[in-house]
Write a protein that holds these residues in place. Sequence first.
Motif, mmCIF file in Angstrom:
data_model
loop_
_atom_site.group_PDB
_atom_site.id
_atom_site.type_symbol
_atom_site.label_atom_id
_atom_site.label_comp_id
_atom_site.label_asym_id
_atom_site.label_seq_id
_atom_site.Cartn_x
_atom_site.Cartn_y
_atom_site.Cartn_z
ATOM 1 N N ALA A 28 0.540 -11.514 4.750
ATOM 2 C CA ALA A 28 1.147 -12.411 3.767
ATOM 3 C C ALA A 28 0.116 -13.366 3.178
ATOM 4 N N GLU A 29 -0.824 -13.827 4.004
ATOM 5 C CA GLU A 29 -1.861 -14.740 3.520
ATOM 6 C C GLU A 29 -2.749 -14.061 2.490
ATOM 7 N N LEU A 30 -3.145 -12.809 2.751
ATOM 8 C CA LEU A 30 -3.979 -12.082 1.811
ATOM 9 C C LEU A 30 -3.218 -11.832 0.508
ATOM 10 N N GLU A 31 -1.977 -11.413 0.615
ATOM 11 C CA GLU A 31 -1.178 -11.131 -0.578
ATOM 12 C C GLU A 31 -0.981 -12.376 -1.429
ATOM 13 N N ALA A 32 -0.752 -13.508 -0.771
ATOM 14 C CA ALA A 32 -0.580 -14.762 -1.511
ATOM 15 C C ALA A 32 -1.878 -15.171 -2.200
ATOM 16 N N ALA A 33 -3.002 -14.949 -1.547
ATOM 17 C CA ALA A 33 -4.295 -15.347 -2.113
ATOM 18 C C ALA A 33 -4.623 -14.551 -3.366
ATOM 19 N N ILE A 34 -4.367 -13.238 -3.349
ATOM 20 C CA ILE A 34 -4.748 -12.407 -4.486
ATOM 21 C C ILE A 34 -3.682 -12.426 -5.583
ATOM 22 N N GLY A 35 -2.460 -12.807 -5.222
ATOM 23 C CA GLY A 35 -1.403 -12.895 -6.230
ATOM 24 C C GLY A 35 -0.908 -11.551 -6.724
ATOM 25 N N ARG A 36 -1.121 -10.513 -5.959
ATOM 26 C CA ARG A 36 -0.641 -9.184 -6.306
ATOM 27 C C ARG A 36 -0.110 -8.516 -5.038
ATOM 28 N N PRO A 37 0.855 -7.607 -5.169
ATOM 29 C CA PRO A 37 1.416 -6.966 -3.973
ATOM 30 C C PRO A 37 0.423 -6.024 -3.299
ATOM 31 N N LEU A 38 0.421 -6.040 -1.993
ATOM 32 C CA LEU A 38 -0.377 -5.086 -1.230
ATOM 33 C C LEU A 38 0.413 -3.798 -1.072
ATOM 34 N N PRO A 39 -0.166 -2.647 -1.384
ATOM 35 C CA PRO A 39 0.551 -1.379 -1.246
ATOM 36 C C PRO A 39 1.070 -1.168 0.175
ATOM 37 N N ASP A 40 2.205 -0.504 0.281
ATOM 38 C CA ASP A 40 2.832 -0.283 1.587
ATOM 39 C C ASP A 40 1.926 0.485 2.536
ATOM 40 N N ASP A 41 1.196 1.488 2.012
ATOM 41 C CA ASP A 41 0.344 2.284 2.892
ATOM 42 C C ASP A 41 -0.839 1.472 3.406
ATOM 43 N N TYR A 42 -1.331 0.565 2.583
ATOM 44 C CA TYR A 42 -2.411 -0.343 3.016
ATOM 45 C C TYR A 42 -1.909 -1.235 4.142
ATOM 46 N N GLN A 43 -0.714 -1.770 3.975
ATOM 47 C CA GLN A 43 -0.149 -2.622 5.016
ATOM 48 C C GLN A 43 0.108 -1.837 6.303
ATOM 49 N N ALA A 44 0.548 -0.591 6.163
ATOM 50 C CA ALA A 44 0.791 0.238 7.346
ATOM 51 C C ALA A 44 -0.500 0.475 8.122
ATOM 52 N N LEU A 45 -1.605 0.703 7.400
ATOM 53 C CA LEU A 45 -2.900 0.890 8.057
ATOM 54 C C LEU A 45 -3.261 -0.343 8.876
ATOM 55 N N TYR A 46 -3.095 -1.514 8.293
ATOM 56 C CA TYR A 46 -3.501 -2.729 8.998
ATOM 57 C C TYR A 46 -2.521 -3.144 10.083
ATOM 58 N N ARG A 47 -1.276 -2.734 9.969
ATOM 59 C CA ARG A 47 -0.346 -2.964 11.087
ATOM 60 C C ARG A 47 -0.719 -2.092 12.279
ATOM 61 N N TRP A 48 -1.334 -0.951 11.992
ATOM 62 C CA TRP A 48 -1.797 -0.043 13.055
ATOM 63 C C TRP A 48 -2.979 -0.671 13.778
ATOM 64 N N HIS A 49 -4.024 -0.984 13.044
ATOM 65 C CA HIS A 49 -5.188 -1.673 13.606
ATOM 66 C C HIS A 49 -5.794 -2.562 12.517
#
Length: 209
Positions: A35-56
């Motif tokens: 959420a912090e990264l998404e708020a900083a850039i002001g654009r939505p993070l793709p779902d697959d990108y978020q899934a990767l980072y939720r993994w590791h």
Amino acid sequence: MVTESLSSIENWLASHAPRILNESLNPGALESELAELEAAIGRPLPDDYQALYRWHNGLNWEADNNGSFCYGMSFLPLAEVLAGYRSQAAQTLTSPLLQAAPTLKPEVLQNPLWLRLGFDGSHGWLCLDLDPTPTGDYGQVIYLDEIDEVGFRVAASVAELLSTFAHDLEQGLYQLDEEALEDEDEFLVPQPLIDLNNWEQANRWQNAL
């Protein structure tokens, strides 16, 4: 698709490079970090990108094992992604790409909306592109060669990047670096025909530009 790819990658690492899986990779990212990264850039993070980072959440630079990930590159934690975004956004002196695929905007090599995803430790970056051209895809993964000032698309999405990585692992297109193994490190090295750092000669990237 992302879940299947990550499961395949995890299974391969467990069998062939367990130290990367168990020591090098950080635990999954917190929702607050995404959420912090998404708020900083002001654009939505793709779902697959978020899934990767939720993994590791990237690789741990301070781990006993000096591991690598897609195309033998590092996998940056979100804190470093955010720091890179802020650094690039503050740049006042910029330069264009000398060569760029039609899916990339060539005007600014330091485009802050090219979120850093992987690094080769020298001059090559994997980035998530949140500012593509009309012929590109939001959330495509691109490669930047800072020395030659070249950029091209590696995958249309993080999901495609992970699917390709899983397939390449299973097809034997990666091996463990022998010199690293002498130091008891597990470090993935891609075969020359897919190596991004050898993009001018690598078969996979012959038509990238």
